[in-house]
Write an enzyme that holds these catalytic residues in place. Sequence first.
Site, PDB file in Angstrom:
ATOM      1  N   GLY A 196     -36.848 -55.121 124.828  1.00  0.00           N
ATOM      2  CA  GLY A 196     -37.023 -55.941 123.680  1.00  0.00           C
ATOM      3  C   GLY A 196     -36.181 -57.068 123.516  1.00  0.00           C
ATOM      4  O   GLY A 196     -34.870 -57.155 123.519  1.00  0.00           O
ATOM      5  N   SER A 197     -36.852 -58.525 123.516  1.00  0.00           N
ATOM      6  CA  SER A 197     -36.064 -59.678 123.836  1.00  0.00           C
ATOM      7  C   SER A 197     -36.843 -60.734 123.530  1.00  0.00           C
ATOM      8  O   SER A 197     -38.017 -60.917 123.033  1.00  0.00           O
ATOM      9  CB  SER A 197     -35.406 -59.644 125.214  1.00  0.00           C
ATOM     10  OG  SER A 197     -36.210 -59.204 125.839  1.00  0.00           O
ATOM     11  N   ARG A 198     -36.415 -62.023 124.097  1.00  0.00           N
ATOM     12  CA  ARG A 198     -36.929 -63.218 123.742  1.00  0.00           C
ATOM     13  C   ARG A 198     -36.525 -64.344 124.738  1.00  0.00           C
ATOM     14  O   ARG A 198     -35.654 -64.478 125.332  1.00  0.00           O
ATOM     15  CB  ARG A 198     -36.759 -63.790 122.455  1.00  0.00           C
ATOM     16  CG  ARG A 198     -36.937 -65.187 122.036  1.00  0.00           C
ATOM     17  CD  ARG A 198     -36.531 -65.562 120.456  1.00  0.00           C
ATOM     18  NE  ARG A 198     -36.284 -66.817 120.119  1.00  0.00           N
ATOM     19  CZ  ARG A 198     -36.075 -67.299 119.019  1.00  0.00           C
ATOM     20  NH1 ARG A 198     -35.928 -66.271 118.045  1.00  0.00           N
ATOM     21  NH2 ARG A 198     -35.806 -68.607 118.821  1.00  0.00           N
TER      22      ARG A 198
END
Length: 228
Positions: A196-198
């Site tokens: 989960g990240s960006r």
Amino acid sequence: MSRLKRLKKIRIHREGTHTLAGSLTLILAVNAALYFGLECKIPFYAVAVISLIVYGILVNFFRCPIRLFGKETEKVVVAPADGKVVVVEEVEENEYFHDRRIMVSIFMSLVNVHANWYPVDGTVKKVWHQNGKFMKAWLPKASTDNERSTVVIETPEGVEVMARQIAGAMARRIVTYAEPGEECYIDEHMGFIKFGSRVDVFLPLGTEVFVKLGQLTTGNQTVIAKLK
């Protein structure tokens, strides 16, 4: 395209091999202990089902599709990640450029591919890592407050583009393959972020942006902008 051909285009990312092997060993050990250690098999069946689901999620997370852009790349900016566009706005970038830039941010959920691609062809000028918080990656402050790794690329036309990998609430490891001075290309992996990240891309003012808020992107396939 047949299902068999699609499967041949998917592989497991190297960042996931140790995690998947260790998880499989642990799952087999726990399930074997339950099966042989208990007369009642109901706990075993329940844990076995949960184990299959969890392991399936892990395999899905570490999948690494083989993708080629296959088009002209001059002045093209491609999505560095699978996910959803959560920011398209003009911002003040104060870590490297110290001026106004267009920021395009792509949020990756747990179900997305987490490999990251270079957004442009060029030469890596600078790479740096900064420790920080682990807030939810879609929050605006995540870009400057969360743990992150930043790569600056100079295109053949002399335009600088910055890509920033950002850890999220569940992400605890950012892997960046870029090295200063090396040539980089669309179709190559820039790195990988676990759980989960960006990824933010900072573009010069005047860049023509093709994506909008809420749009889904495919890494190394979706054209997000065209440089001047």
